[in-house]
Scaffold this motif. Structure first.
Motif, PDB file in Angstrom:
ATOM      1  N   GLN A   1       0.837  -1.210   0.000  1.00  0.00           N
ATOM      2  CA  GLN A   1       0.000   0.000   0.000  1.00  0.00           C
ATOM      3  C   GLN A   1       0.870   1.257   0.000  1.00  0.00           C
ATOM      4  N   ARG A   2       1.938   1.213   0.816  1.00  0.00           N
ATOM      5  CA  ARG A   2       2.850   2.373   0.868  1.00  0.00           C
ATOM      6  C   ARG A   2       3.571   2.549  -0.457  1.00  0.00           C
TER       7      ARG A   2
ATOM      8  N   GLY B   1     -10.061  -6.287   6.792  1.00  0.00           N
ATOM      9  CA  GLY B   1      -9.120  -5.787   7.799  1.00  0.00           C
ATOM     10  C   GLY B   1      -9.845  -5.274   9.028  1.00  0.00           C
ATOM     11  N   ILE B   2     -10.937  -4.513   8.791  1.00  0.00           N
ATOM     12  CA  ILE B   2     -11.732  -3.962   9.895  1.00  0.00           C
ATOM     13  C   ILE B   2     -12.351  -5.099  10.703  1.00  0.00           C
ATOM     14  N   LEU B   3     -12.793  -6.139   9.985  1.00  0.00           N
ATOM     15  CA  LEU B   3     -13.411  -7.283  10.657  1.00  0.00           C
ATOM     16  C   LEU B   3     -12.382  -8.219  11.292  1.00  0.00           C
ATOM     17  N   GLY B   4     -11.126  -7.908  11.061  1.00  0.00           N
ATOM     18  CA  GLY B   4     -10.052  -8.710  11.666  1.00  0.00           C
ATOM     19  C   GLY B   4      -9.793 -10.018  10.932  1.00  0.00           C
TER      20      GLY B   4
ATOM     21  N   ALA C   1      -6.373   3.096  -8.829  1.00  0.00           N
ATOM     22  CA  ALA C   1      -7.480   2.139  -8.666  1.00  0.00           C
ATOM     23  C   ALA C   1      -7.148   1.141  -7.558  1.00  0.00           C
ATOM     24  N   GLU C   2      -5.878   0.705  -7.498  1.00  0.00           N
ATOM     25  CA  GLU C   2      -5.477  -0.236  -6.438  1.00  0.00           C
ATOM     26  C   GLU C   2      -5.596   0.399  -5.060  1.00  0.00           C
TER      27      GLU C   2
ATOM     28  N   TRP D   1     -10.906  -1.505  -7.544  1.00  0.00           N
ATOM     29  CA  TRP D   1     -11.600  -0.783  -6.458  1.00  0.00           C
ATOM     30  C   TRP D   1     -12.230  -1.792  -5.497  1.00  0.00           C
ATOM     31  N   THR D   2     -12.962  -2.746  -6.072  1.00  0.00           N
ATOM     32  CA  THR D   2     -13.689  -3.739  -5.256  1.00  0.00           C
ATOM     33  C   THR D   2     -12.723  -4.511  -4.374  1.00  0.00           C
ATOM     34  N   LYS D   3     -11.589  -4.921  -4.976  1.00  0.00           N
ATOM     35  CA  LYS D   3     -10.577  -5.682  -4.240  1.00  0.00           C
ATOM     36  C   LYS D   3     -10.028  -4.854  -3.083  1.00  0.00           C
ATOM     37  N   CYS D   4      -9.776  -3.576  -3.368  1.00  0.00           N
ATOM     38  CA  CYS D   4      -9.222  -2.671  -2.349  1.00  0.00           C
ATOM     39  C   CYS D   4     -10.183  -2.532  -1.174  1.00  0.00           C
ATOM     40  N   TYR D   5     -11.475  -2.272  -1.473  1.00  0.00           N
ATOM     41  CA  TYR D   5     -12.434  -2.046  -0.384  1.00  0.00           C
ATOM     42  C   TYR D   5     -12.777  -3.342   0.347  1.00  0.00           C
ATOM     43  N   ALA D   6     -12.778  -4.471  -0.381  1.00  0.00           N
ATOM     44  CA  ALA D   6     -13.015  -5.764   0.275  1.00  0.00           C
ATOM     45  C   ALA D   6     -11.898  -6.049   1.274  1.00  0.00           C
TER      46      ALA D   6
END
Length: 299
Positions: A216-217, A291-294, A248-249, A281-286
């Motif tokens: 990501q960085r 991550g939020i859900l652990g 997009a990533e 986009w979908t892959k990134c937000y999924a």
């Protein structure tokens, strides 16, 4: 600083930046000393290490090793110091955790001596997981001649795959990452020609614990490199392509601007690229949601 122009014919300067490399630098140096081509100088630039790197390097008794210690200013600065110190007609960059095969330099020097049209010759590279001594990938990209457009779209060269003719080109010390890609872009833009020997002659150590957060960085650095070349009309399409994919990533809607720019004059492939953008986009937000859900998932 202007680099020393007097070059010793046939000499290969191997430039090794080292930062806290005590676990790997010995093996890297041994891979240089074991070269079948012995007209070499090994330039180790210690980039402010706080471990045993210096002691390990100084334990080697080989007159071809030249050592310099600097404050910690990053890999680009260390390589530039090495370039300043170098005296060879040819340059081999090598990181302190990677390896070159015994016949690499002999094979590539022979090629460049016989092929004056080319300024860089590279080889295939194997990637291995150190913990398991397992080869996980072999980079077999072949792009030859004028590769500027292809290089602008993404780096296909590990730093130590090429042997190059020395040239007055320094690494950009402002870039925090992807400085090698930027170096090869400028090398190609200067009109220098690339050749490939389709043989595995070097290897890269892959850490099992390298995390996707690093990726990501890294994406932000792609944009920083592309910003340097966005004003060259001939390469506008290549720059737009990289920015569209990387944004997009990152899940950034600005990627739409670059899809538009990319297909301004060539509508062919628009639907494909819009679908790719939606997928990324979908892959990134999924990923973020997981991550939020652990939930950790390897993609």
């Amino acid at each position: 600083a202007s680099m020393n122009k007097e070059r010793i014919p046939g000499l290969v300067s191997i430039i090794i930046p080292a930062y806290n490399s005590e676990k790997t630098v010995r093996e890297t140096l041994e891979s240089c000393i074991e070269q079948t081509y012995d007209n070499i100088e090994l330039i180790v630039v210690n980039d402010g290490s706080s471990d045993m790197t210096e002691r390990i390097v100084s334990s080697f008794v080989d007159k071809r090793i030249r050592y310099r210690s600097t404050a910690n200013r990053g890999v680009s600065h260390a390589r530039n110091v090495g370039l300043e110190m170098s005296r060879g007609e040819f340059i081999q960059f090598l990181d302190a955790d990677d390896l070159i095969y015994p016949s690499k330099l002999e094979t590539q020097v022979c090629y460049l001596k016989n092929s004056k049209l080319f300024d860089l010759v590279y080889c295939f590279t194997e990637y291995f997981i150190e913990e398991r001594k397992k080869v996980i990938h072999i980079n077999e990209s072949v792009f030859e001649g004028d590769v500027a457009h292809r290089m602008m779209r993404g780096n296909f060269l590990p730093i130590h795959a090429p042997l190059i003719r020395w040239c007055d080109l320094a690494f950009d010390e402002e870039l925090g990452n992807l400085e090698d890609w930027d170096y090869w872009i400028r090398f190609a833009l200067s009109g220098r020609r690339f050749a490939c020997i389709p043989e595995v002659l070097c290897s890269v150590r892959v850490r099992e614990n390298s995390r996707s957060s690093d990726y990501q960085r890294l994406l932000k650095y792609y944009l920083a490199v592309m910003d340097k070349y966005s004003n060259i009309p001939d390469y506008e399409e290549d720059v737009s392509y990289v920015k569209f994919v990387r944004l997009a990533e990152l899940g950034n809607v600005r990627s739409i601007l670059y899809v538009k720019k990319l297909h301004k004059n060539s509508p062919k492939g628009t639907v494909r690229d819009v679908l790719l953008m939606i997928y990324l986009w979908t892959k990134c937000y999924a990923k973020r949601l997981l991550g939020i859900l652990g939930i950790r998932k390897k993609w």
